[in-house]
Design an enzyme around this catalytic site. Structure first.
Site, mmCIF file in Angstrom:
data_model
loop_
_atom_site.group_PDB
_atom_site.id
_atom_site.type_symbol
_atom_site.label_atom_id
_atom_site.label_comp_id
_atom_site.label_asym_id
_atom_site.label_seq_id
_atom_site.Cartn_x
_atom_site.Cartn_y
_atom_site.Cartn_z
ATOM 1 N N HIS A 1 0.815 -1.204 0.000
ATOM 2 C CA HIS A 1 0.000 0.000 0.000
ATOM 3 C C HIS A 1 0.852 1.258 0.000
ATOM 4 C CE1 HIS A 1 -3.715 2.238 0.695
ATOM 5 N NE2 HIS A 1 -3.079 2.939 1.612
ATOM 6 N N TYR B 1 4.503 0.319 -2.892
ATOM 7 C CA TYR B 1 4.248 -0.058 -4.280
ATOM 8 C C TYR B 1 5.298 -1.053 -4.783
ATOM 9 C CZ TYR B 1 0.934 3.886 -4.607
ATOM 10 O OH TYR B 1 -0.122 4.744 -4.424
ATOM 11 N N HIS C 1 -10.201 3.178 -0.835
ATOM 12 C CA HIS C 1 -10.527 2.702 0.511
ATOM 13 C C HIS C 1 -11.347 1.429 0.358
ATOM 14 C CE1 HIS C 1 -10.015 5.029 4.476
ATOM 15 N NE2 HIS C 1 -8.896 5.079 3.785
ATOM 16 N N ARG D 1 -7.607 15.812 2.668
ATOM 17 C CA ARG D 1 -6.417 16.304 3.383
ATOM 18 C C ARG D 1 -5.174 16.268 2.494
ATOM 19 N NH1 ARG D 1 -8.764 13.074 7.129
ATOM 20 N NH2 ARG D 1 -7.108 11.514 7.031
ATOM 21 N N ASP D 2 -5.123 15.329 1.551
ATOM 22 C CA ASP D 2 -4.017 15.349 0.590
ATOM 23 C C ASP D 2 -4.006 16.662 -0.188
ATOM 24 O OD1 ASP D 2 -3.002 12.883 1.254
ATOM 25 O OD2 ASP D 2 -4.064 11.801 -0.315
ATOM 26 N N SER E 1 -5.829 7.505 13.044
ATOM 27 C CA SER E 1 -6.936 8.378 13.413
ATOM 28 C C SER E 1 -7.026 9.532 12.420
ATOM 29 C CB SER E 1 -6.731 8.926 14.828
ATOM 30 O OG SER E 1 -6.834 7.901 15.786
ATOM 31 N N ASP F 1 -4.759 8.509 -11.503
ATOM 32 C CA ASP F 1 -5.320 7.168 -11.679
ATOM 33 C C ASP F 1 -5.293 6.383 -10.376
ATOM 34 O OD1 ASP F 1 -2.684 6.260 -11.323
ATOM 35 O OD2 ASP F 1 -2.336 6.081 -13.454
ATOM 36 N N GLY G 1 -1.474 9.402 -8.383
ATOM 37 C CA GLY G 1 -2.258 8.183 -8.436
ATOM 38 C C GLY G 1 -2.146 7.354 -7.188
ATOM 39 N N SER H 1 -3.813 -0.084 -5.633
ATOM 40 C CA SER H 1 -4.448 -0.952 -4.650
ATOM 41 C C SER H 1 -4.428 -2.380 -5.180
ATOM 42 C CB SER H 1 -5.893 -0.514 -4.384
ATOM 43 O OG SER H 1 -6.527 -1.402 -3.482
#
Length: 708
Positions: free
Chosen positions: A34, A37, A84, A105-106, A303, A478, A515, A518
């Site tokens: 995650h 990569y 997610h 937040r990113d 959190s 992406d 990007g 996942s």
């Protein structure tokens, strides 16, 4: 938490000792698929991320691109996307909600104000109860969080496919606005600056979320993995958005990072490493909401609603004052150093002491075997036009998604010029006197049938959505979703979608500026289809765009595509009726095609436009139908209405010759017939024909609303 044997050996050799419990947990999360990569990074070099408008390329919390502007000054957009998936299976409401919070937040960490969200959602068979339960919970979570923080959800997609039965996908993107004076990055600037944690208290929710997202879902994941799912508070996030805005306005921030995967450990170590620095952190100083947390829990908790800022010592008090004004807590947890060492203490004892760059970049890449995907043989079932029309137009995949987007507040911030339900949303960027069109999604039918060509089609489809509203592509992000990469056939399909998406974006001269990957989206039901979600933005002069709905007054033309005959590979018709076929041919001049479609969409003589994609021409015409406007069309055979060749648009025009002239030497233009004023759709297809009115079509397309 534990490292596998080979990683443990590598870490031990580097440290010259056994890692502590906190170090073991930190390495496990930061070296997880995650975060690191490890299986996908060797493939991602295929993407082109440079361009004259690219300000911040991939590698930060979000990419940043300049908007070609007719206004004063430089206006930038920040773009990011994340998945997610596993959290949304375990807890659909909180899993999806915190996905929204994280991607917002990113955008904040780049000094940008969030202005739009997209959601691309993938579930199992809609006719089954459990996928519908997940679907309802995910949409509720997204709407609750997005509506509460005041960021409109304006675009996206929903797909149902057996391959997502045990592992749904929730891919969320965000777009924000900033400029050259406000831009912030995640690269620490100077040793001796303070690291300040701002936001909610740290708790035990979300422990090990990064490692949880890097393994197959177990049969008991709903109960056993629930502690790995974060619990969000959108009202705290709204306060954090406004607090961040004031901090940026007052030029108090040197660098910033969102606390997402791997929590404080991930954000702070990556921040200092990116700047070639180190950091000293006292975990006891972190504000907490649960008593008795140990150093590892504080370090790895995911959190929500928290940011870490690099702040000059003289500005720390002002940062604390602003945080207090917004009812947020601020803790000075440490400082940047010049030795490159990431050092954490808890209760006076060292719990982490490792090279910051080794933490973030030391994970060895995986060299995995892959098998080339098989190509299907032609095997078409028997069907008649009327039955096929009812099957395809009434499919949950092509049905109206109004039930979804009506739950989202798309009008907040008063920027949405073209709302959800059209090919692309158009946002009014008044700062640059520019319209920003946004499209998002993928089609698992396409990438199941032909991963490489299907991924190319996904890219072209999103670009066509923009062009149908008069916009040309500017940039994209992406989210590449796949199953267990250790299986050669799965990794082969994943490699194919990476290559296909990279090739089409290069052809379109559209840089991919960020990007998410996942993998390990496997369950007891098997792997998901390779799924290359793309969020693409484009620009146009002004904010007006031709509508999708027919006016009833013009000639109907089908523009774009190729002269290749109908092919049903990856089509909704075959997905519903069985059989297989080759995948449709894609045009070889995609960039010129998209520019021409965009130009024609903005002609004064253009009355309406609609992209032809999922479900083919049959669905496109059904979606354009209104109670007061219909269509009378003729096509060559009964397959033509269901061909899903991308890069085609239905244009309703009062000047067909002008459209033909624009496409001369670019792409075919086929006369379909005429728009009518009776709210009826009539299709002549070879020897077959059908006639339906707007009420019948609306009833077919209401399957999702009828069931939920």
């Amino acid at each position: 938490m534990s490292l596998n044997d080979s990683d443990h050996k590598l870490v031990t050799e580097h440290l010259g000792r056994e890692p502590t419990q906190a170090e073991t947990a930190l390495f496990e999360n930061l070296w997880s698929e995650h975060c690191a990569y490890r299986s996908s990074r060797p493939l991602l070099g295929a993407f082109e991320s440079d361009g004259e408008n690219v300000i911040v390329p991939p590698g930060d919390d979000a990419g940043v691109v300049a908007i070609p502007s007719s206004g004063d000054g430089d206006t930038y957009i920040a773009m990011g996307i994340e998945s997610h998936n596993h959290p949304s299976y375990v807890d659909p409401f909180d899993g999806a909600a915190t996905g929204v919070g994280g991607i917002v937040r990113d955008i904040l960490s780049m000094g940008a104000y969030p202005i739009a969200l997209t959601d691309s959602l993938y579930f199992g068979d809609f006719e089954k109860e459990y996928p519908r339960y997940l679907f309802e919970g995910v949409v509720e979570g997204i709407s609750h969080y997005g509506n509460s923080i005041g960021v409109p959800t304006v675009a996206g997609s929903v797909a149902f496919h057996d391959g997502y039965e045990g592992n749904p996908l929730v891919n969320v993107a965000c777009v924000g606005l900033t400029d050259g004076d406000r831009l912030v990055t995640a690269e620490a600037q100077e040793p001796g600056n303070k690291l300040v944690l701002v936001g909610r208290e740290t708790g035990r929710d979300g422990m090990g979320g990064a490692s949880f997202a890097s393994e197959d879902l177990a049969e008991d994941a709903e109960t056993e993995d629930r502690p790995a799912v974060q619990v969000g508070d959108p009202y705290s996030e709204k306060l954090l958005i406004e607090c961040n805005e004031q901090l940026i306005d007052e030029d108090l921030i040197e660098s910033a990072r969102d606390l997402g995967a791997a929590g404080l450990g991930g954000a702070s170590s990556e921040l200092v490493a990116k700047g070639g620095l180190g950091g000293d952190i006292e975990l006891d100083r972190v504000h907490q909401r649960e008593p008795g947390m140990n150093g590892t829990e504080i370090l790895l908790s995911e959190s929500q609603e928290r940011m870490v800022y690099e702040v000059e010592p003289g500005n720390v008090d002002r940062v604390a004052e602003i945080a207090e004004r917004y009812d947020l807590q601020a803790s000075v947890i440490g400082e940047t150093t010049d030795d490159g060492i990431y050092h954490c203490t808890f209760e006076g004892e060292t719990v982490v002491e490792a090279d910051a760059e080794f933490l973030g970049e030391g994970a060895p890449m995986h060299d995995l075997d892959h098998a080339e995907p098989d190509q299907p043989e032609r095997d078409l079932p028997e069907f008649d036009l009327e039955a096929a029309f009812e099957t395809v137009v009434g499919s949950p995949n092509t049905a109206s998604k109004r039930w979804v987007y009506r739950q989202y507040d798309h009008e907040v911030q008063v920027r949405t010029a073209t709302p959800p339900g059209d090919d692309a949303a158009v946002m009014a960027i008044r700062e640059a006197e520019t319209g920003l069109a946004i499209s998002a999604g993928a089609d698992p039918n396409w990438t199941t049938a032909a991963p490489y060509d299907g991924a190319r089609a996904v890219g072209l489809e999103n670009a066509t959505n923009l062009a149908a509203k008069g916009a040309t592509p500017l940039a994209a992000v992406d989210c590449l979703n796949g199953g267990n990469p250790e299986k050669p056939d799965v990794y082969g399909g994943f490699k194919a979608i990476v290559d296909g998406l990279a090739d089409v974006c290069s052809t379109l001269s559209t840089p991919v500026v960020g990007g998410n990957v996942s993998l390990y989206n496997d369950s007891v039901e098997g792997p998901i289809p390779p799924t290359p979600t793309l969020t693409m933005v484009g620009t146009k002069d002004g904010y007006d765009a031709p509508p999708m709905a027919l006016s009833g007054e013009g000639t109907l033309l089908l523009v774009g595509g190729t002269d290749d005959g109908p092919a049903l590979g990856g089509s909704e018709l075959l997905a519903r009726s069985g059989g297989s076929d080759r995948f449709p041919e894609l045009p070889g001049n995609a960039a010129e095609l998209i520019e021409t479609i965009a130009a024609v969409a903005d002609f004064e003589s253009t009355l309406s436009t609609h992209d032809v994609s999922h479900g083919g021409l049959a669905v496109a015409l059904a979606e354009m139908l209104t109670d007061d406007a219909g269509a009378d069309v003729t096509v060559e055979n009964s397959l033509a209405p269901f061909d899903e060749q991308p890069g085609r648009v239905v244009v309703e025009t009062t000047d067909p010759d002008a459209v033909r002239e624009a496409f001369d030497g670019v792409a075919p233009v086929e006369k379909l017939g005429a728009a009518t004023a009776d709210g009826t759709l009539s299709i002549e297809a070879g020897d077959a024909s059908l006639t339906v009115d707007a009420s019948e079509v609306a009833e077919l397309r209401a399957v999702i609303e009828d069931e939920l």
